[in-house]
Design an enzyme around this catalytic site. Structure first.
Site, PDB file in Angstrom:
ATOM      1  N   GLN A  72     -13.015 103.169  11.056  1.00 36.49           N
ATOM      2  CA  GLN A  72     -13.416 103.066  12.442  1.00 36.49           C
ATOM      3  C   GLN A  72     -13.561 101.701  13.110  1.00 36.49           C
ATOM      4  OE1 GLN A  72     -15.773 106.042  12.795  1.00 36.49           O
ATOM      5  NE2 GLN A  72     -15.470 105.449  14.967  1.00 36.49           N
ATOM      6  N   LYS A 120     -20.040 103.015   9.566  1.00 31.21           N
ATOM      7  CA  LYS A 120     -20.272 104.508   8.910  1.00 31.21           C
ATOM      8  C   LYS A 120     -21.495 104.727   8.044  1.00 31.21           C
ATOM      9  CE  LYS A 120     -17.952 108.239   9.884  1.00 31.21           C
ATOM     10  NZ  LYS A 120     -17.235 108.723  11.209  1.00 31.21           N
ATOM     11  N   ASP A 138     -21.344 113.367  12.311  1.00 27.84           N
ATOM     12  CA  ASP A 138     -19.953 113.566  11.670  1.00 27.84           C
ATOM     13  C   ASP A 138     -20.257 114.934  11.149  1.00 27.84           C
ATOM     14  OD1 ASP A 138     -18.042 113.144   9.441  1.00 27.84           O
ATOM     15  OD2 ASP A 138     -17.489 111.595  11.009  1.00 27.84           O
ATOM     16  N   THR A 166     -13.908 114.860  20.639  1.00 27.06           N
ATOM     17  CA  THR A 166     -13.049 114.544  19.746  1.00 27.06           C
ATOM     18  C   THR A 166     -11.835 115.547  19.978  1.00 27.06           C
ATOM     19  OG1 THR A 166     -14.831 113.609  18.296  1.00 27.06           O
ATOM     20  CG2 THR A 166     -12.684 114.147  17.235  1.00 27.06           C
TER      21      THR A 166
END
Length: 450
Positions: free
Chosen positions: A110, A125, A165, A208
């Protein structure tokens, strides 16, 4: 280079049994060797030794009770890797496979992904080994509230802004945001992926998948080609895969596969996007139910997968979009993809290709977009949500989508230009890693030993 080798050895001693983290770190450090050879000051400043160690790691117990009143205990994580460029930014993953090594690999990736966007966000994360699959809404709510009770003291709109996520969608974000608001009394942009009625951004859910397709189009356009009329393989059946498929259709391509944890669908006429959305976003059911509507489609259960890889990659196509999870595309899969005519791969998932598969793609000289570049559209749009929250406005879908498209173009150009600078014009792994690393490293040097 002994310097990189020694750093990786120290990492294995300080963070034992974290295989995915070692894989991510080795991939980045190996590819930035040309920069470290060229600019010695990065070594003098101990940049890679500092970058592989998170600024902060939190592990905590999450206690809640299920619908039968039984006490359940899960483990929660938040790893704040780098704040050199801005607040920590990165998703929360709820899945039974989550452990410290998985979270650290994702957080490390990330850092560079966020740097490539050109936006002021750092890398982090988090998540838990809790799996929301098969749980009732009330059980998910109780878990999310317990998780946020522990996490809330470490996050904030200008400190650390988590997102969703795997296993964390609009439902989970809503429950966690409600608990954060209850605990802090603050209505602020502390989570992204929020509902549209309470601070969310249009196009965030699509970002995404759309971004991975935009990145593929950029790669192909650089070779005087496009996605139009291309047959495409897509793995996964979550947000990334669904909206990759949607954007592929919009650009005139034909996506013919998708997959979930139980099996793969191959539909030669093209995946029925409306049915896929119904199965996964409404009914939350297995892809096997796809056959009830399309009996001519082919369903391959996991039990029938090839022993050396994944069924989703074993069909003839020109482009592939790994959009499920890490290491889902093996060396054997990579060989079959190339044999079947695939010459464009854009990764919608984080590190979905094994290291030897990546080496084969680079050796073949095909269009290969690594995850930290190709799937950065999600976190980029999360930052756009943060900007809207800070200004108390909401942009139109078209405005967000246009900004996303421009950001993905910028990521491609930065990666491509850097690859050319180091005389490897088709190696976007090298280009993306060096471009992201250099931006973060220069900021760290400017800010001193903190």
């Amino acid at each position: 280079m002994p310097y990189v080798h020694d750093t990786l050895l120290r990492l294995q001693k300080s963070s034992p049994a974290q295989t995915e983290f070692y894989q991510a770190a080795e991939e980045v450090l190996d590819s930035i060797r040309p920069l470290l050879d060229k600019d010695k000051h990065y070594r003098e400043q101990g940049i890679i030794e500092r970058l592989v160690e998170p600024e902060r790691q939190m592990m905590f117990r999450v206690v809640w009770h299920d619908d039968q009143g039984r006490v359940q205990v899960n483990k929660g994580y938040r790893v704040q890797f780098s704040s050199a460029l801005g607040p920590y930014k990165g998703g929360l993953r709820f899945h039974h496979s989550v452990n410290a090594g998985i979270i650290k690999f994702l957080g490390f990736e990330q850092i560079f992904k966020n740097a490539l966007t050109g936006l002021p966000i750092g890398g982090g994360k988090g998540g838990s080994d809790f799996n929301p699959k098969g749980r009732s809404d009330m059980e998910v709510m109780r878990f999310c509230q317990a998780f946020m009770t522990e996490l809330h003291r470490h996050i904030g709109a200008t400190i650390d802004v988590p997102a969703g996520d795997i296993g964390v969608g609009a439902r989970e974000i809503g429950y966690m945001y409600g608990q954060y608001k209850r605990l802090t009394g603050s209505y602020e942009g502390v989570l992204t992926g929020k509902g549209l009625n309470w601070g969310g951004s249009l196009a965030r859910k699509e970002a995404t998948g759309y971004g991975a397709v935009y990145f593929a189009e950029n790669m192909l356009q650089d070779r005087n080609d496009s996605l139009k009329n291309k047959t495409c393989l897509v793995s996964g059946a979550g947000n990334v895969a669904i909206y990759t498929i949607e954007k592929l259709y919009q650009l005139g391509a034909l996506p013919v596969t998708c997959s979930d944890s139980q099996g793969t669908i191959y539909h030669e006429q093209g995946i029925d996007l409306g049915l896929l959305k119904e199965l996964k976003e409404v009914r939350r059911s297995s892809l096997e139910a796809y056959l009830d509507t399309h009996p001519t489609a082919k369903y391959i259960p996991v039990s029938d997968y090839p022993t050396d890889g994944h069924a989703v990659w074993r069909f003839k196509a020109q482009a592939a979009f790994p959009s499920a999870t890490q290491n889902e595309l093996t060396l054997a899969d990579a060989k079959v993809l190339l044999e079947q005519g695939v010459y464009c791969i854009s990764e919608g998932a984080n590190m979905p290709s094994t290291a030897d598969a990546v080496d084969l793609f680079l050796e073949a000289g095909i269009c290969y977009g690594p995850g930290k570049a190709a799937n950065a559209g999600g976190v980029a749009t999360s930052q756009l949500e943060m900007a809207q929250n800070a200004s108390m406005t909401q942009w139109t879908f078209e405005e967000v989508d246009n900004r996303l498209k421009a950001i993905m173009n910028g990521i491609y150009q930065r990666s491509s230009d850097t690859a050319k600078e180091f005389n490897e014009p088709t190696n976007l792994v090298l280009g993306a890693n060096i471009a992201g690393f250099r931006k973060v490293a220069d900021a760290m040097i400017d800010q001193g030993l903190v």
